[in-house]
Design a protein around this motif. Sequence first.
Motif, mmCIF file in Angstrom:
data_model
loop_
_atom_site.group_PDB
_atom_site.id
_atom_site.type_symbol
_atom_site.label_atom_id
_atom_site.label_comp_id
_atom_site.label_asym_id
_atom_site.label_seq_id
_atom_site.Cartn_x
_atom_site.Cartn_y
_atom_site.Cartn_z
ATOM 1 N N CYS A 54 0.850 -1.195 0.000
ATOM 2 C CA CYS A 54 0.000 0.000 0.000
ATOM 3 C C CYS A 54 0.881 1.239 0.000
ATOM 4 N N PRO A 55 0.330 2.411 -0.320
ATOM 5 C CA PRO A 55 1.129 3.633 -0.306
ATOM 6 C C PRO A 55 1.703 3.925 1.087
ATOM 7 N N LEU A 56 2.908 4.451 1.103
ATOM 8 C CA LEU A 56 3.595 4.840 2.328
ATOM 9 C C LEU A 56 3.826 6.347 2.275
ATOM 10 N N TYR A 57 3.368 7.034 3.304
ATOM 11 C CA TYR A 57 3.590 8.478 3.422
ATOM 12 C C TYR A 57 4.842 8.661 4.269
ATOM 13 N N LEU A 58 5.780 9.438 3.759
ATOM 14 C CA LEU A 58 7.079 9.579 4.400
ATOM 15 C C LEU A 58 7.443 11.055 4.465
ATOM 16 N N GLN A 59 7.881 11.484 5.630
ATOM 17 C CA GLN A 59 8.336 12.859 5.819
ATOM 18 C C GLN A 59 9.751 12.789 6.394
ATOM 19 N N VAL A 60 10.707 13.428 5.720
ATOM 20 C CA VAL A 60 12.114 13.360 6.097
ATOM 21 C C VAL A 60 12.666 14.774 6.238
ATOM 22 N N VAL A 70 8.404 15.727 1.895
ATOM 23 C CA VAL A 70 7.244 14.863 2.081
ATOM 24 C C VAL A 70 6.985 14.129 0.764
ATOM 25 N N ALA A 71 6.715 12.824 0.884
ATOM 26 C CA ALA A 71 6.474 12.032 -0.319
ATOM 27 C C ALA A 71 5.444 10.956 -0.040
ATOM 28 N N VAL A 72 4.724 10.585 -1.078
ATOM 29 C CA VAL A 72 3.842 9.423 -1.038
ATOM 30 C C VAL A 72 4.493 8.404 -1.962
ATOM 31 N N VAL A 96 0.606 5.076 6.946
ATOM 32 C CA VAL A 96 -0.107 4.359 5.883
ATOM 33 C C VAL A 96 -1.586 4.647 6.072
ATOM 34 N N CYS A 97 -2.365 4.437 5.021
ATOM 35 C CA CYS A 97 -3.811 4.724 5.083
ATOM 36 C C CYS A 97 -4.455 3.961 6.237
ATOM 37 N N GLY A 98 -5.335 4.649 6.967
ATOM 38 C CA GLY A 98 -6.025 4.036 8.085
ATOM 39 C C GLY A 98 -5.272 4.126 9.397
ATOM 40 N N PHE A 99 -4.099 4.746 9.380
ATOM 41 C CA PHE A 99 -3.269 4.879 10.574
ATOM 42 C C PHE A 99 -2.865 6.335 10.754
ATOM 43 N N PHE A 100 -2.491 6.687 11.976
ATOM 44 C CA PHE A 100 -1.993 8.028 12.261
ATOM 45 C C PHE A 100 -0.511 8.098 11.908
ATOM 46 N N TRP A 101 -0.006 9.340 11.780
ATOM 47 C CA TRP A 101 1.420 9.551 11.590
ATOM 48 C C TRP A 101 2.165 8.996 12.796
ATOM 49 N N ILE A 118 17.293 2.600 12.745
ATOM 50 C CA ILE A 118 16.025 2.110 13.283
ATOM 51 C C ILE A 118 15.704 0.750 12.653
ATOM 52 N N ASP A 119 14.989 -0.094 13.401
ATOM 53 C CA ASP A 119 14.576 -1.368 12.826
ATOM 54 C C ASP A 119 13.059 -1.468 12.697
ATOM 55 N N LYS A 120 12.326 -0.589 13.403
ATOM 56 C CA LYS A 120 10.872 -0.555 13.247
ATOM 57 C C LYS A 120 10.349 0.800 13.695
ATOM 58 N N VAL A 121 9.174 1.143 13.164
ATOM 59 C CA VAL A 121 8.520 2.412 13.482
ATOM 60 C C VAL A 121 7.118 2.080 13.983
ATOM 61 N N GLU A 122 6.780 2.600 15.145
ATOM 62 C CA GLU A 122 5.459 2.344 15.718
ATOM 63 C C GLU A 122 4.438 3.314 15.133
ATOM 64 N N ILE A 123 3.299 2.762 14.681
ATOM 65 C CA ILE A 123 2.178 3.591 14.221
ATOM 66 C C ILE A 123 0.916 3.105 14.933
ATOM 67 N N LEU A 124 -0.034 3.996 15.108
ATOM 68 C CA LEU A 124 -1.281 3.670 15.793
ATOM 69 C C LEU A 124 -2.440 3.690 14.802
ATOM 70 N N ASP A 125 -3.362 2.733 14.972
ATOM 71 C CA ASP A 125 -4.559 2.755 14.140
ATOM 72 C C ASP A 125 -5.630 3.603 14.831
ATOM 73 N N LYS A 126 -6.818 3.681 14.231
ATOM 74 C CA LYS A 126 -7.865 4.562 14.773
ATOM 75 C C LYS A 126 -8.347 4.126 16.149
ATOM 76 N N ASN A 127 -8.055 2.882 16.551
ATOM 77 C CA ASN A 127 -8.414 2.392 17.883
ATOM 78 C C ASN A 127 -7.251 2.512 18.872
ATOM 79 N N ALA A 128 -6.206 3.198 18.473
ATOM 80 C CA ALA A 128 -4.994 3.400 19.277
ATOM 81 C C ALA A 128 -4.226 2.104 19.519
ATOM 82 N N ALA A 129 -4.441 1.095 18.676
ATOM 83 C CA ALA A 129 -3.681 -0.148 18.772
ATOM 84 C C ALA A 129 -2.316 0.052 18.113
#
Length: 149
Positions: A54-60, A70-72, A96-101, A118-129
């Motif tokens: 899926c598309p990845l939104y990236l800000q560097v 900023v890029a998609v 990514v779509c459906g998740f917060f920055w 870094i080896d992973k980046v934490e993102i939260l979904d709309k339920n804060a999971a």
Amino acid sequence: MCIRDSQRRVHGVQVNFGTQHSILRIQKEGGTHQIQKLSLSLEPIYVFKNCLPCPLYLQVSNNTQSEAQVAVLNPQEILKVQNVPSQSSIFMQLRVCGFFWSEIISFFAQVNRQTKYIDKVEILDKNAAKNYIYADYGDLNQGTTQCFF
């Protein structure tokens, strides 16, 4: 900054053109005993690739959000970053779509005089999971840092 291989041969040097930073790569391409052929190329400092389906939104950025790139990135697309010097701190956010920055994170840190990426980046979904986008690194290509999400 010179880029050297394990035998201490110089392969490239960081060059700056205003706010653009690149690696000037110099490679031998054979030639005769009397004449050497050299190939010169400009390559980015950082390359990010979206390996997600899926598309990845990236800000560097290197220090301020006002200078952020900023890029998609659609699946399998790459982003070449040349507005950040190789020895500067680099910060990023992912989404990514459906998740917060994600939070603003440092792309790498110096730990015991070694660079730890870094080896992973934490993102939260709309339920804060909590969910994670994992990062992997390819051949560092003698100066160009390649990151795959």
